[in-house]
Design a protein around this motif. Structure first.
Motif, PDB file in Angstrom:
ATOM      1  N   GLU A 143       0.825  -1.212   0.000  1.00 41.10           N
ATOM      2  CA  GLU A 143       0.000   0.000   0.000  1.00 41.10           C
ATOM      3  C   GLU A 143       0.858   1.259   0.000  1.00 41.10           C
ATOM      4  O   GLU A 143       0.606   2.202  -0.755  1.00 41.10           O
ATOM      5  N   SER A 144       1.906   1.276   0.825  1.00 41.43           N
ATOM      6  CA  SER A 144       2.764   2.458   0.874  1.00 41.43           C
ATOM      7  C   SER A 144       3.555   2.619  -0.423  1.00 41.43           C
ATOM      8  O   SER A 144       3.808   3.739  -0.879  1.00 41.43           O
ATOM      9  N   VAL A 145       3.914   1.503  -1.025  1.00 41.13           N
ATOM     10  CA  VAL A 145       4.649   1.561  -2.289  1.00 41.13           C
ATOM     11  C   VAL A 145       3.781   2.171  -3.382  1.00 41.13           C
ATOM     12  O   VAL A 145       4.210   3.072  -4.118  1.00 41.13           O
ATOM     13  N   THR A 146       2.549   1.686  -3.519  1.00 38.17           N
ATOM     14  CA  THR A 146       1.663   2.214  -4.556  1.00 38.17           C
ATOM     15  C   THR A 146       1.288   3.664  -4.271  1.00 38.17           C
ATOM     16  O   THR A 146       1.182   4.473  -5.198  1.00 38.17           O
ATOM     17  N   ARG A 147       1.119   4.022  -3.005  1.00 37.01           N
ATOM     18  CA  ARG A 147       0.848   5.428  -2.678  1.00 37.01           C
ATOM     19  C   ARG A 147       2.048   6.290  -3.049  1.00 37.01           C
ATOM     20  O   ARG A 147       1.902   7.428  -3.512  1.00 37.01           O
ATOM     21  N   GLY A 148       3.239   5.755  -2.854  1.00 36.14           N
ATOM     22  CA  GLY A 148       4.442   6.487  -3.240  1.00 36.14           C
ATOM     23  C   GLY A 148       4.475   6.764  -4.731  1.00 36.14           C
ATOM     24  O   GLY A 148       4.836   7.862  -5.170  1.00 36.14           O
ATOM     25  N   ILE A 149       4.087   5.770  -5.542  1.00 37.55           N
ATOM     26  CA  ILE A 149       4.033   5.955  -6.990  1.00 37.55           C
ATOM     27  C   ILE A 149       3.018   7.040  -7.345  1.00 37.55           C
ATOM     28  O   ILE A 149       3.293   7.947  -8.147  1.00 37.55           O
ATOM     29  N   ILE A 150       1.834   6.957  -6.739  1.00 33.25           N
ATOM     30  CA  ILE A 150       0.771   7.915  -7.040  1.00 33.25           C
ATOM     31  C   ILE A 150       1.202   9.343  -6.730  1.00 33.25           C
ATOM     32  O   ILE A 150       1.034  10.258  -7.545  1.00 33.25           O
ATOM     33  N   LYS A 151       1.773   9.552  -5.555  1.00 35.19           N
ATOM     34  CA  LYS A 151       2.179  10.907  -5.161  1.00 35.19           C
ATOM     35  C   LYS A 151       3.365  11.400  -5.984  1.00 35.19           C
ATOM     36  O   LYS A 151       3.440  12.584  -6.335  1.00 35.19           O
ATOM     37  N   THR A 152       4.302  10.521  -6.298  1.00 35.76           N
ATOM     38  CA  THR A 152       5.480  10.943  -7.063  1.00 35.76           C
ATOM     39  C   THR A 152       5.082  11.385  -8.463  1.00 35.76           C
ATOM     40  O   THR A 152       5.607  12.381  -8.981  1.00 35.76           O
ATOM     41  N   LEU A 153       4.169  10.668  -9.106  1.00 34.22           N
ATOM     42  CA  LEU A 153       3.747  11.042 -10.450  1.00 34.22           C
ATOM     43  C   LEU A 153       3.171  12.455 -10.489  1.00 34.22           C
ATOM     44  O   LEU A 153       3.291  13.161 -11.499  1.00 34.22           O
ATOM     45  N   GLN A 154       2.574  12.901  -9.386  1.00 34.64           N
ATOM     46  CA  GLN A 154       1.968  14.225  -9.339  1.00 34.64           C
ATOM     47  C   GLN A 154       2.996  15.336  -9.141  1.00 34.64           C
ATOM     48  O   GLN A 154       2.659  16.517  -9.206  1.00 34.64           O
TER      49      GLN A 154
END
Length: 399
Positions: A143-154
């Protein structure tokens, strides 16, 4: 037949095998020529156009067809000519580890000034920053990994491109990554507020994994096809082999089926030697690629198979299959399997591995006949050689 050799080719240096960036004007093999399946545009123009329109892309094609070289070269051109930022990330592992490595790779491609702004936010204690959702950690929960991807893309600037190469290596985790992309679009409100995403991979495995996901509507496919024989001839003539014979062209094409990676291997052996030196170079390169990936192919194929299978047994079965096919490609699939001579358990395992090789772009599969045929003779010879290649055996038992 009139030679296709012209200025497109004469300006092009001979790259070494494994080079991933070429001058855009020197993308040989007709990558600047109009293609009917791309509405009359060349691969170069098609890719440039859609990246500048912020259209997400899936670039598909068989292994060694030049997907990575094409995409990397176009992105490199856009960086220098139009100020794009972003990066190129090769996906090398599956599961949560692969997702986490991808997340860190995406973060590493952020422009330095964006990283400084993120760090300033962290120091000021602003909630929801990238590091606070997992990007700063070496490895976190899924969950933290995918959230990291989501926030980084922004966090990327508007003119950014992220290339994720060989995404099928994620295996079953591909769907989790696609979920993260879908969530990133929803949170940003539009994919135009995110970097342009380009995914590359072998044709079947990647497209089947994406088409069933709701994020597929945001992607456009571009197929990169092998060279026709005329283009192989033009490339050979343009790279310091002006005296290439019809026999040489025919054998190179039959062996490589127009896959540029294999043709380039031939040129690197032939340019200072003989035709035999060039063919030996193709064989050596094909063998190294197959041996490099065979562990991943077998393990992915058997990850849900409940029986114990020795790696050496599977390599021997693959080698025998390839040897029979190479000598008698007209034989039916059932006859080849009969001649391989496997027990029921090993035969089922081999069929799973053949299907995985089809998904990785090494083989073609005809559902009506059940046959599995090699994309080119080079792959068949490379697999046939596994029978004489010694290594420490391993056992797979998963499920």
């Amino acid at each position: 037949m009139e030679s296709l050799t012209d200025n497109r080719f004469k300006r092009c240096p001979i790259p070494e095998v494994g080079d991933t960036v070429l001058e855009l004007g020197c993308l040989v093999g007709g990558r600047n020529d109009p293609k009917e399946h791309l509405n009359g545009m060349s691969e170069v123009e098609y890719l440039k156009k859609h990246i500048r329109k912020k259209q997400w892309m899936v670039v598909i094609g068989p292994r060694l067809v030049g997907k990575s070289t094409l995409v990397h070269s176009v992105v490199d051109y856009l960086k220098f000519q139009y100020g794009y930022s972003g990066g190129y990330i090769s996906v090398a592992s599956s599961g949560s580890e692969g997702i986490d490595a991808m997340r860190r790779g995406i973060h590493d491609t952020l422009p330095i000034f964006r990283k400084i702004l993120i760090r300033l936010k962290e120091l000021q204690g602003i909630s929801g920053t990238v590091s606070q959702v997992g990007v700063g950690a070496s490895f976190g929960t899924l969950e933290s990994v995918t959230r990291g991807i989501i926030k980084t893309l922004q966090e990327f600037p508007e003119k950014s491109v992220i290339v994720l190469d060989e995404v099928q290596a994620l295996g079953n985790s591909l769907q989790q990554f696609l979920n993260a992309l879908s969530d990133a679009i929803n949170e940003a409100g539009s994919k135009r507020k995110l970097p342009t995403i380009i995914l590359t991979g072998s044709m079947i495995n990647l497209t089947e994994g994406i088409r069933g996901h709701n994020v597929s509507t945001h992607f456009k496919e571009m197929e990169v096809r092998p060279w026709p024989k005329e283009t192989v001839r033009a490339y050979l003539e343009s790279t310091h082999i002006p005296d290439v014979s019809n026999f040489e062209v025919d054998e190179v094409y039959e062996y490589s089926m127009g896959l540029p990676g294999l043709v380039l291997a031939y040129i690197n052996g032939r340019k200072n030697g003989t035709h035999k030196d060039g063919m030996d170079r193709i064989r050596k390169y094909a063998k190294s690629r197959v041996r490099e990936e065979i562990h991943s192919i077998i393990s992915l194929a058997l990850e849900s198979y409940e029986m114990r299978i020795q790696e050496r047994d599977m390599e021997r079965a693959l080698s025998t299959y390839a040897e029979i096919w190479r000598a008698n490609p007209e034989l039916s699939f059932e006859e080849i399997m009969r001649r391989v001579g496997l027990d029921e358990n090993t035969r089922k395992a081999l069929e799973l591995v053949l299907e995985e090789m089809h998904l990785w772009g090494y083989m073609e599969h005809d559902p009506s006949s059940g046959s599995y045929d090699f994309v080119c003779l080079a792959y068949a010879e490379a697999l046939a050689s596994l029978g004489a290649h010694k290594r420490t055996p391993r056992t797979w038992r998963t499920g």
